[in-house]
Design a protein around this motif. Structure first.
Motif, short mmCIF file in Angstrom:
data_model
loop_
_atom_site.label_atom_id
_atom_site.label_comp_id
_atom_site.label_asym_id
_atom_site.label_seq_id
_atom_site.Cartn_x
_atom_site.Cartn_y
_atom_site.Cartn_z
N LEU A 155 0.87 -1.16 0.00
CA LEU A 155 0.00 0.00 0.00
C LEU A 155 0.92 1.22 0.00
N ILE A 156 0.70 2.12 -0.94
CA ILE A 156 1.60 3.26 -1.12
C ILE A 156 0.94 4.54 -0.62
N PHE A 157 1.67 5.25 0.23
CA PHE A 157 1.24 6.54 0.76
C PHE A 157 2.16 7.64 0.23
N SER A 158 1.63 8.85 0.20
CA SER A 158 2.43 10.01 -0.15
C SER A 158 2.38 10.99 1.01
N ALA A 159 3.55 11.34 1.56
CA ALA A 159 3.62 12.32 2.64
C ALA A 159 3.87 13.69 2.04
N ARG A 160 3.04 14.67 2.43
CA ARG A 160 3.13 15.99 1.82
C ARG A 160 3.00 17.11 2.86
N ILE A 161 3.60 18.22 2.55
CA ILE A 161 3.43 19.43 3.34
C ILE A 161 2.94 20.52 2.41
N LYS A 162 1.73 21.00 2.68
CA LYS A 162 1.09 22.01 1.83
C LYS A 162 1.07 21.58 0.37
N GLY A 163 0.80 20.30 0.14
CA GLY A 163 0.68 19.76 -1.21
C GLY A 163 1.99 19.34 -1.84
N ARG A 164 3.12 19.70 -1.23
CA ARG A 164 4.43 19.35 -1.79
C ARG A 164 4.85 17.97 -1.29
N ILE A 165 5.19 17.09 -2.21
CA ILE A 165 5.58 15.72 -1.85
C ILE A 165 6.90 15.74 -1.08
N ILE A 166 6.90 15.07 0.08
CA ILE A 166 8.10 14.99 0.90
C ILE A 166 8.73 13.60 0.77
N GLU A 167 7.94 12.57 1.08
CA GLU A 167 8.43 11.20 0.93
C GLU A 167 7.29 10.31 0.44
N THR A 168 7.66 9.21 -0.18
CA THR A 168 6.71 8.20 -0.65
C THR A 168 6.93 6.95 0.19
N ILE A 169 5.86 6.39 0.71
CA ILE A 169 5.95 5.32 1.70
C ILE A 169 5.29 4.04 1.20
N GLU A 170 5.96 2.92 1.42
CA GLU A 170 5.37 1.61 1.12
C GLU A 170 5.11 0.89 2.44
N VAL A 171 3.88 0.42 2.61
CA VAL A 171 3.50 -0.36 3.78
C VAL A 171 3.15 -1.77 3.34
N ASP A 172 3.68 -2.76 4.05
CA ASP A 172 3.37 -4.17 3.78
C ASP A 172 2.01 -4.48 4.40
N LYS A 174 0.58 -7.28 4.86
CA LYS A 174 0.56 -8.48 5.70
C LYS A 174 1.07 -8.18 7.11
N THR A 175 2.12 -7.38 7.20
CA THR A 175 2.73 -7.10 8.50
C THR A 175 2.36 -5.73 9.05
N LEU A 176 1.81 -4.87 8.18
CA LEU A 176 1.50 -3.47 8.50
C LEU A 176 2.75 -2.69 8.92
N GLN A 177 3.90 -3.13 8.42
CA GLN A 177 5.16 -2.45 8.68
C GLN A 177 5.53 -1.55 7.51
N VAL A 178 6.21 -0.44 7.83
CA VAL A 178 6.74 0.42 6.77
C VAL A 178 7.94 -0.27 6.15
N VAL A 179 7.84 -0.59 4.86
CA VAL A 179 8.93 -1.25 4.15
C VAL A 179 10.00 -0.23 3.76
N GLN A 180 9.54 0.91 3.28
CA GLN A 180 10.46 1.98 2.88
C GLN A 180 9.73 3.30 2.84
N SER A 181 10.47 4.36 3.08
CA SER A 181 9.95 5.71 2.97
C SER A 181 11.07 6.56 2.41
N ASN A 197 7.00 7.27 11.99
CA ASN A 197 6.30 7.19 13.27
C ASN A 197 4.82 7.49 13.12
N LEU A 198 4.50 8.41 12.24
CA LEU A 198 3.10 8.77 11.99
C LEU A 198 2.34 7.59 11.40
N ILE A 199 2.97 6.90 10.48
CA ILE A 199 2.36 5.71 9.90
C ILE A 199 2.20 4.63 10.97
#
Length: 212
Positions: A155-172, A174-181, A197-199
């Protein structure tokens, strides 16, 4: 040889495939010779003629085929060709995104609408393959090219501040762990730990959608 075009003769004799170039662009060669143009770098000139052709220019016009500064014009048209290639690739990527949209929606639609906010950073689920493509293009990451949208357990998330992309996050899923950000060009940003931490603090939002 008769025309004393030694550079073009060298090109003709260099490789069997180059003979085909001489045959293909013979009219351009004749016109250049009639206009007194001396080819000083046959490889660069033939590459230049090919690029002119790709850009839709008249390769029988002395205006184009007899440049005063071959290096300068060669480099200018090389940039134009790169722009054409980028446009072609972008159009092809958009077509692929459209083809993959239905299966992506079927897999991930139940997660659409998840948004997490700590007052400054907003983290949202990417909700279309086109969003994956745009995120990848903006961040210079392989999110779209590596077809993360096809992965059932990501599951891919996009972290943004005022619409500007900061980091792109992959969550597994099955484990609900952050694979990469990752930020631009797969680099961590100063917000990396806060995003992870927010995720981690809100994985229940994902779990609720899985079990619903």
């Amino acid at each position: 040889m008769k025309a004393n075009e030694i550079e073009l003769l060298r090109y003709l004799c260099a490789r069997p495939t180059y003979k085909a170039d001489i045959d293909t662009y013979r009219n351009s060669i004749k016109i250049a010779m009639r206009n007194g143009y001396k080819v000083k770098d046959s490889q660069m000139w033939m590459d230049y003629i090919k690029m002119l052709e790709r850009c839709g220019k008249d390769i029988q016009s002395p205006k184009y085929i007899c440049p005063a500064n071959l290096q300068e014009e060669h480099d200018r048209y090389m940039k134009k060709v790169h722009i054409l290639e980028d446009r072609k690739k972008r159009a092809e990527d958009i077509r692929k995104a459209q083809e993959r949209e239905a299966s992506f929606k079927e897999q991930k639609e139940k997660f659409f609408g998840i948004r997490i906010n700590d007052g400054e950073i907003e983290v949202k689920v990417l909700e279309s393959v086109e969003e994956y493509r745009r995120e990848a293009e903006s961040q210079h990451i392989c999110l779209f090219g590596a077809e993360y949208d096809r992965s059932e357990n990501s599951l891919i998330f996009s972290a943004r501040i005022k619409g500007r992309i900061i980091e792109t996050i992959e969550v597994d899923l099955k484990t609900l762990q952050v694979v990469q950000s990752r930020g631009v060009c797969n680099q961590n940003t100063e917000y990396h730990d806060r995003i992870v931490n927010l995720i981690n603090a809100n994985t229940h939002l994902i779990k609720e959608r899985i079990t619903a």
